[in-house]
Design a protein around this motif. Structure first.
Motif, PDB file in Angstrom:
ATOM      1  N   HIS A   1       0.877  -1.256  -0.189  1.00 38.82           N
ATOM      2  CA  HIS A   1      -0.073   0.203  -0.019  1.00 38.82           C
ATOM      3  C   HIS A   1       0.877   1.354  -0.040  1.00 38.82           C
ATOM      4  CE1 HIS A   1      -3.105  -2.999   1.037  1.00 38.82           C
ATOM      5  NE2 HIS A   1      -3.641  -2.143   0.537  1.00 38.82           N
ATOM      6  N   GLY A   2       2.062   1.156  -0.318  1.00 36.59           N
ATOM      7  CA  GLY A   2       3.060   2.005  -0.438  1.00 36.59           C
ATOM      8  C   GLY A   2       3.692   2.911   0.715  1.00 36.59           C
ATOM      9  N   TYR A   3       3.627   2.343   1.906  1.00 42.38           N
ATOM     10  CA  TYR A   3       3.970   2.756   3.106  1.00 42.38           C
ATOM     11  C   TYR A   3       5.322   2.046   3.539  1.00 42.38           C
ATOM     12  CZ  TYR A   3      -0.861   4.472   4.061  1.00 42.38           C
ATOM     13  OH  TYR A   3      -1.994   4.966   3.696  1.00 42.38           O
ATOM     14  N   ASP A   4       6.213   2.903   3.993  1.00 44.64           N
ATOM     15  CA  ASP A   4       7.735   2.313   4.531  1.00 44.64           C
ATOM     16  C   ASP A   4       7.403   1.445   5.532  1.00 44.64           C
ATOM     17  OD1 ASP A   4      10.038   1.823   5.761  1.00 44.64           O
ATOM     18  OD2 ASP A   4      10.714   3.937   5.642  1.00 44.64           O
ATOM     19  N   PRO A   5       7.523   0.094   5.848  1.00 46.27           N
ATOM     20  CA  PRO A   5       7.353  -0.998   6.637  1.00 46.27           C
ATOM     21  C   PRO A   5       7.748  -0.273   8.243  1.00 46.27           C
ATOM     22  CG  PRO A   5       8.166  -2.070   4.697  1.00 46.27           C
ATOM     23  CD  PRO A   5       8.371  -0.558   4.668  1.00 46.27           C
ATOM     24  N   GLN A   6       8.919   0.725   8.066  1.00 51.70           N
ATOM     25  CA  GLN A   6       9.250   1.090   9.428  1.00 51.70           C
ATOM     26  C   GLN A   6       8.007   1.991  10.173  1.00 51.70           C
ATOM     27  OE1 GLN A   6      12.160   0.447  10.865  1.00 51.70           O
ATOM     28  NE2 GLN A   6      12.435  -1.004   9.138  1.00 51.70           N
ATOM     29  N   ILE A   7       7.268   2.611   9.499  1.00 54.34           N
ATOM     30  CA  ILE A   7       6.236   3.165   9.887  1.00 54.34           C
ATOM     31  C   ILE A   7       5.438   2.401  11.039  1.00 54.34           C
ATOM     32  CG2 ILE A   7       4.242   2.357   8.650  1.00 54.34           C
ATOM     33  CD1 ILE A   7       3.543   5.631   8.549  1.00 54.34           C
ATOM     34  N   LYS A   8       5.351   1.068  11.050  1.00 53.46           N
ATOM     35  CA  LYS A   8       4.962   0.090  11.973  1.00 53.46           C
ATOM     36  C   LYS A   8       5.283   0.558  13.475  1.00 53.46           C
ATOM     37  CE  LYS A   8       3.662  -4.622  12.885  1.00 53.46           C
ATOM     38  NZ  LYS A   8       4.065  -5.856  12.305  1.00 53.46           N
ATOM     39  N   GLU A   9       6.198   0.996  13.536  1.00 53.38           N
ATOM     40  CA  GLU A   9       6.861   1.321  14.856  1.00 53.38           C
ATOM     41  C   GLU A   9       5.882   2.703  15.677  1.00 53.38           C
ATOM     42  OE1 GLU A   9      10.915   2.389  14.474  1.00 53.38           O
ATOM     43  OE2 GLU A   9      11.270   0.324  13.456  1.00 53.38           O
ATOM     44  N   HIS A  10       5.462   3.249  14.629  1.00 54.83           N
ATOM     45  CA  HIS A  10       4.467   4.696  15.038  1.00 54.83           C
ATOM     46  C   HIS A  10       3.076   4.340  15.137  1.00 54.83           C
ATOM     47  CE1 HIS A  10       8.281   6.760  14.649  1.00 54.83           C
ATOM     48  NE2 HIS A  10       8.276   6.566  13.575  1.00 54.83           N
ATOM     49  N   ILE A  11       2.697   2.967  14.965  1.00 50.83           N
ATOM     50  CA  ILE A  11       1.370   2.435  15.022  1.00 50.83           C
ATOM     51  C   ILE A  11       1.125   1.931  16.389  1.00 50.83           C
ATOM     52  CG2 ILE A  11      -0.569   1.154  13.992  1.00 50.83           C
ATOM     53  CD1 ILE A  11       1.014   1.401  11.366  1.00 50.83           C
ATOM     54  N   LEU A  12      -0.114   2.525  16.980  1.00 56.95           N
ATOM     55  CA  LEU A  12      -0.574   1.935  18.279  1.00 56.95           C
ATOM     56  C   LEU A  12      -1.923   0.710  17.780  1.00 56.95           C
ATOM     57  CD1 LEU A  12      -0.930   1.911  21.210  1.00 56.95           C
ATOM     58  CD2 LEU A  12      -2.599   3.856  21.168  1.00 56.95           C
ATOM     59  N   PHE A  13      -1.647  -0.342  17.978  1.00 61.84           N
ATOM     60  CA  PHE A  13      -2.521  -1.543  17.896  1.00 61.84           C
ATOM     61  C   PHE A  13      -3.387  -1.627  19.014  1.00 61.84           C
ATOM     62  CE2 PHE A  13       0.969  -2.385  14.800  1.00 61.84           C
ATOM     63  CZ  PHE A  13       0.295  -2.637  13.722  1.00 61.84           C
ATOM     64  N   VAL A  14      -4.663  -1.348  18.917  1.00 62.57           N
ATOM     65  CA  VAL A  14      -5.671  -1.579  20.181  1.00 62.57           C
ATOM     66  C   VAL A  14      -6.719  -2.704  20.023  1.00 62.57           C
ATOM     67  CG1 VAL A  14      -5.585   1.017  20.314  1.00 62.57           C
ATOM     68  CG2 VAL A  14      -7.448  -0.165  18.940  1.00 62.57           C
ATOM     69  N   LYS A  15      -6.966  -2.844  21.096  1.00 66.77           N
ATOM     70  CA  LYS A  15      -8.222  -3.744  21.324  1.00 66.77           C
ATOM     71  C   LYS A  15      -9.355  -3.349  22.016  1.00 66.77           C
ATOM     72  CE  LYS A  15      -5.571  -6.116  25.011  1.00 66.77           C
ATOM     73  NZ  LYS A  15      -4.942  -7.323  25.409  1.00 66.77           N
ATOM     74  N   GLY A  16     -10.340  -4.020  21.690  1.00 66.98           N
ATOM     75  CA  GLY A  16     -11.620  -3.546  22.914  1.00 66.98           C
ATOM     76  C   GLY A  16     -11.688  -3.570  24.092  1.00 66.98           C
ATOM     77  N   ALA A  17     -12.378  -2.678  24.890  1.00 64.64           N
ATOM     78  CA  ALA A  17     -12.589  -2.689  26.250  1.00 64.64           C
ATOM     79  C   ALA A  17     -11.189  -2.240  26.963  1.00 64.64           C
ATOM     80  CB  ALA A  17     -13.038  -3.797  26.908  1.00 64.64           C
ATOM     81  N   GLU A  18     -10.577  -1.307  26.377  1.00 62.37           N
ATOM     82  CA  GLU A  18      -9.170  -0.677  26.708  1.00 62.37           C
ATOM     83  C   GLU A  18      -9.207   0.581  26.835  1.00 62.37           C
ATOM     84  OE1 GLU A  18      -6.683  -2.445  27.743  1.00 62.37           O
ATOM     85  OE2 GLU A  18      -7.617  -4.535  27.484  1.00 62.37           O
ATOM     86  N   GLN A  19      -8.326   1.324  27.655  1.00 63.97           N
ATOM     87  CA  GLN A  19      -7.960   2.937  27.668  1.00 63.97           C
ATOM     88  C   GLN A  19      -6.540   3.182  27.134  1.00 63.97           C
ATOM     89  OE1 GLN A  19      -9.984   4.834  30.713  1.00 63.97           O
ATOM     90  NE2 GLN A  19     -11.657   3.328  31.034  1.00 63.97           N
ATOM     91  N   TYR A  20      -6.670   4.279  26.617  1.00 59.58           N
ATOM     92  CA  TYR A  20      -5.086   4.657  25.983  1.00 59.58           C
ATOM     93  C   TYR A  20      -5.143   6.212  26.236  1.00 59.58           C
ATOM     94  CZ  TYR A  20      -5.555   0.187  23.698  1.00 59.58           C
ATOM     95  OH  TYR A  20      -5.790  -1.274  23.453  1.00 59.58           O
ATOM     96  N   GLN A  21      -3.848   6.638  26.203  1.00 60.94           N
ATOM     97  CA  GLN A  21      -3.537   8.161  26.398  1.00 60.94           C
ATOM     98  C   GLN A  21      -2.434   8.373  25.107  1.00 60.94           C
ATOM     99  OE1 GLN A  21      -5.125  10.219  28.610  1.00 60.94           O
ATOM    100  NE2 GLN A  21      -4.415  11.908  27.680  1.00 60.94           N
TER     101      GLN A  21
END
Length: 165
Positions: free
Chosen positions: A9-29
């Motif tokens: 999809h044209g993204y540098d795979p290194q961008i994965k380090e800047h992605i926050l993966f989430v799951k349901g029923a959680e809280q994040y700041q």
């Protein structure tokens, strides 16, 4: 998310380090933003985002998905699941809410939206999941307008349309 997906999809795979993966029923700041996730009745999660004094709800695929050929048991299970997953937003006023409205499920197309607005409220409501069939929003708004007397229901008319609130 695989590096191959990102590359395809044209993204540098290194961008994965800047992605926050989430799951349901959680809280994040994230910076100044507080994010609560709700489980979905389909894929992914729903989001409640509080940032800069605003509260936003994005339902994602969290909806009262009841298909015409569902059994009575499936309908009851879906109703219970949807209502349970929405409990954290009871009594909350959202500045903006994005809630599924999928005409493909027939008479049940507004059940999720109606229930959401029974337990929570929104100043601005944006229907989603109508598959670029913009004309169905005009009918939905006219037919079910009394359910959203306190919310401005925005009628989306084209892809990537912008709104200033």
């Amino acid at each position: 998310m695989s590096p191959n997906y990102l590359k395809r999809h044209g993204y540098d795979p290194q961008i994965k380090e800047h992605i926050l993966f989430v799951k349901g029923a959680e809280q994040y700041q994230v910076g100044e933003c507080a994010i609560m996730t709700l489980p979905s009745t389909d894929c992914g999660v729903a989001f409640v985002v509080c940032c800069e004094g605003k509260r936003i709800y994005h339902g994602g695929d969290l909806n009262w998905w009841t298909w015409p050929d569902d059994s009575t048991k499936e309908r009851e299970e879906m109703a219970l699941k949807y209502k349970t997953y929405l409990k954290p937003v009871e009594g909350v006023l959202f500045d903006v809410a994005f809630v599924p409205f999928d005409f493909r499920i027939g008479e049940a197309s507004t059940w999720g939206m109606r229930y959401f607005l029974e337990i929570a409220s929104a100043r601005h409501l944006f229907p989603m999941h109508f598959w670029r069939r913009y004309e169905v929003l005009k009918d939905m708004k006219r037919t079910y307008d009394f359910y959203w007397s306190n919310a401005v229901v925005h009628e989306i008319t084209k892809e990537n349309e912008s709104f200033v609130l």
